[in-house]
Design an enzyme around this catalytic site. Sequence first.
Site, PDB file in Angstrom:
ATOM      1  N   GLU A  14       0.835  -1.213   0.000  1.00 42.41           N
ATOM      2  CA  GLU A  14       0.000   0.000   0.000  1.00 42.41           C
ATOM      3  C   GLU A  14       0.864   1.255   0.000  1.00 42.41           C
ATOM      4  O   GLU A  14       0.531   2.254  -0.638  1.00 42.41           O
ATOM      5  CB  GLU A  14      -0.933  -0.011   1.220  1.00 42.41           C
ATOM      6  CG  GLU A  14      -1.956  -1.122   1.210  1.00 42.41           C
ATOM      7  CD  GLU A  14      -2.984  -0.958   0.103  1.00 42.41           C
ATOM      8  OE1 GLU A  14      -2.621  -1.190  -1.072  1.00 42.41           O
ATOM      9  OE2 GLU A  14      -4.125  -0.613   0.408  1.00 42.41           O
ATOM     10  N   THR A  25      -6.445   6.408  -4.823  1.00 39.88           N
ATOM     11  CA  THR A  25      -6.324   6.638  -3.381  1.00 39.88           C
ATOM     12  C   THR A  25      -5.436   7.850  -3.121  1.00 39.88           C
ATOM     13  O   THR A  25      -5.705   8.667  -2.241  1.00 39.88           O
ATOM     14  CB  THR A  25      -5.746   5.380  -2.698  1.00 39.88           C
ATOM     15  OG1 THR A  25      -6.621   4.289  -2.972  1.00 39.88           O
ATOM     16  CG2 THR A  25      -5.619   5.553  -1.201  1.00 39.88           C
TER      17      THR A  25
HETATM   18  N1  LIG Z   1      -1.519  -5.861  -7.633  1.00 41.74           N
HETATM   19  C1  LIG Z   1      -2.158  -4.712  -7.819  1.00 41.74           C
HETATM   20  N2  LIG Z   1      -3.516  -4.683  -7.860  1.00 41.74           N
HETATM   21  C2  LIG Z   1      -4.175  -3.524  -8.063  1.00 41.74           C
HETATM   22  N3  LIG Z   1      -3.589  -2.322  -8.248  1.00 41.74           N
HETATM   23  C3  LIG Z   1      -2.243  -2.293  -8.186  1.00 41.74           C
HETATM   24  C4  LIG Z   1      -1.470  -3.463  -7.960  1.00 41.74           C
HETATM   25  N4  LIG Z   1      -0.163  -3.105  -7.944  1.00 41.74           N
HETATM   26  C5  LIG Z   1      -0.112  -1.784  -8.173  1.00 41.74           C
HETATM   27  N5  LIG Z   1      -1.363  -1.278  -8.333  1.00 41.74           N
HETATM   28  C6  LIG Z   1      -1.695   0.132  -8.579  1.00 41.74           C
HETATM   29  O1  LIG Z   1      -2.399   0.626  -7.430  1.00 41.74           O
HETATM   30  C7  LIG Z   1      -3.358   1.587  -7.839  1.00 41.74           C
HETATM   31  C8  LIG Z   1      -4.712   1.137  -7.301  1.00 41.74           C
HETATM   32  O2  LIG Z   1      -4.687   1.204  -5.931  1.00 41.74           O
HETATM   33  P1  LIG Z   1      -5.668   2.153  -5.142  1.00 41.74           P
HETATM   34  O3  LIG Z   1      -5.293   2.050  -3.723  1.00 41.74           O
HETATM   35  O4  LIG Z   1      -5.683   3.510  -5.801  1.00 41.74           O
HETATM   36  O5  LIG Z   1      -7.076   1.501  -5.450  1.00 41.74           O
HETATM   37  P2  LIG Z   1      -7.883   0.479  -4.632  1.00 41.74           P
HETATM   38  O6  LIG Z   1      -6.904  -0.440  -4.009  1.00 41.74           O
HETATM   39  O7  LIG Z   1      -8.936  -0.125  -5.488  1.00 41.74           O
HETATM   40  O8  LIG Z   1      -8.659   1.429  -3.635  1.00 41.74           O
HETATM   41  P3  LIG Z   1      -8.892   1.569  -2.074  1.00 41.74           P
HETATM   42  O9  LIG Z   1      -7.553   1.353  -1.429  1.00 41.74           O
HETATM   43  O10 LIG Z   1      -9.432   2.925  -1.934  1.00 41.74           O
HETATM   44  O11 LIG Z   1      -9.883   0.554  -1.660  1.00 41.74           O
HETATM   45  C9  LIG Z   1      -3.360   1.627  -9.343  1.00 41.74           C
HETATM   46  O12 LIG Z   1      -2.565   2.720  -9.744  1.00 41.74           O
HETATM   47  C10 LIG Z   1      -2.669   0.325  -9.731  1.00 41.74           C
HETATM   48  O13 LIG Z   1      -1.977   0.400 -10.959  1.00 41.74           O
HETATM   49  N1  LIG Z   2      -8.086   4.574   4.591  1.00 39.32           N
HETATM   50  C1  LIG Z   2      -7.681   4.682   3.221  1.00 39.32           C
HETATM   51  C2  LIG Z   2      -8.252   3.520   2.482  1.00 39.32           C
HETATM   52  C3  LIG Z   2      -8.053   3.589   1.006  1.00 39.32           C
HETATM   53  O1  LIG Z   2      -7.065   2.740   0.596  1.00 39.32           O
HETATM   54  C4  LIG Z   2      -8.212   5.970   2.657  1.00 39.32           C
HETATM   55  O2  LIG Z   2      -9.411   6.211   2.811  1.00 39.32           O
HETATM   56  O3  LIG Z   2      -7.463   6.744   2.079  1.00 39.32           O
END
Ligand SMILES: Nc1ncnc2c1ncn2[C@@H]1O[C@H](COP(=O)(O)OP(=O)(O)OP(=O)(O)O)[C@@H](O)[C@H]1O
Ligand SMILES: N[C@@H](CCO)C(=O)O
Length: 295
Positions: free
Chosen positions: A120, A168
Amino acid sequence: MLTVRAPATSANLGSGFDVFGVALGTPADVIRVERAPETTISITGAGSEYIPEDPAKNTVGAVADALDAPARIRIDKGVRPSSGLGSSAASAAAAAVALNALYDRGRSREELVPVAAEGEALVSGEAHADNVAPALLGGFTVVTEDGVTQVDASVPVVACLPDISVSTRDARGVVPDSALMDDVVTTVGNAATLTVGMTRDDPDLVGSGMNDDIVTPERTKLITGYDQVREAALEAGATGVTVSGAGPGILAVCRRRDRRAIASAMVDAFDAVGVESRAYQTAIGQGATLYPDDS
Ligand SMILES: Nc1ncnc2c1ncn2[C@@H]1O[C@H](COP(=O)(O)OP(=O)(O)OP(=O)(O)O)[C@@H](O)[C@H]1O
Ligand SMILES: N[C@@H](CCO)C(=O)O
């Protein structure tokens, strides 16, 4: 070869910014790993075209580094990236469980939380663990500086995912630096109500404890149609509605019998503002599952 399924998650739940998270029954990522001299990653499935296969840029690569566990890693994405449903965390949690087993590292699920959070940190700039904790442990999780507290829960939810992206990183940019004491007091009360609701599997208490006047109002501005979708879900029987994680996903808590009506009301409300969406009718569920060696 080892296979691990790790679920989508929903962080914050309104009143628990950067603290609360839940595992969802669906969707999920599936990861397959084999020992290799160096880490390689291949990706298929939802939104795979937007995810880097370079281990230095993928959450899974960060986990392989943290566990000193190089592997050939195949990711089948069920959780679309930039969804608010913990896409990057699902992969990171799955990789942590899979590589820990593949290399007999002997870490407990709790000990894998900071490992998966390294992923993350790579994508959002901060090692917040509120998605990886429920993806690893299941149920409802509370993450603080002192560690993680978990309780099993099975409250029904609908997670509606519009066809728009909010990263995010961007959504963290609108979080206010400070808050009024009145709003803090209200939010603490809501968070406590929600926590009691989780221990009782009570959708009314959980729903009424989701309100937050500090972070959520800033983030809803990034989601086209949020107010209309929230109103539609509440009219269809949702006991509480908020932004899922950093958005754009929207989470509605409800009774089991109302799930179908709420899902269709949310999709219709997005449709009315010109946004396509998909709704998952699910419930708070299990953490990552390791399947036996099938090599
Ligand atoms: N294994 C992976 N799976 C998904 N996204 C990834 C991965 N590795 C890198 N990324 C990158 O992480 C970003 C997506 O993560 P982000 O935290 O923004 O979204 P999310 O995980 O769906 O949302 P949230 O954390 O709000 O629930 C994108 O830019 C993506 O390219
Ligand atoms: N707590 C985080 C979760 C999203 O990955 C946020 O709201 O930014």
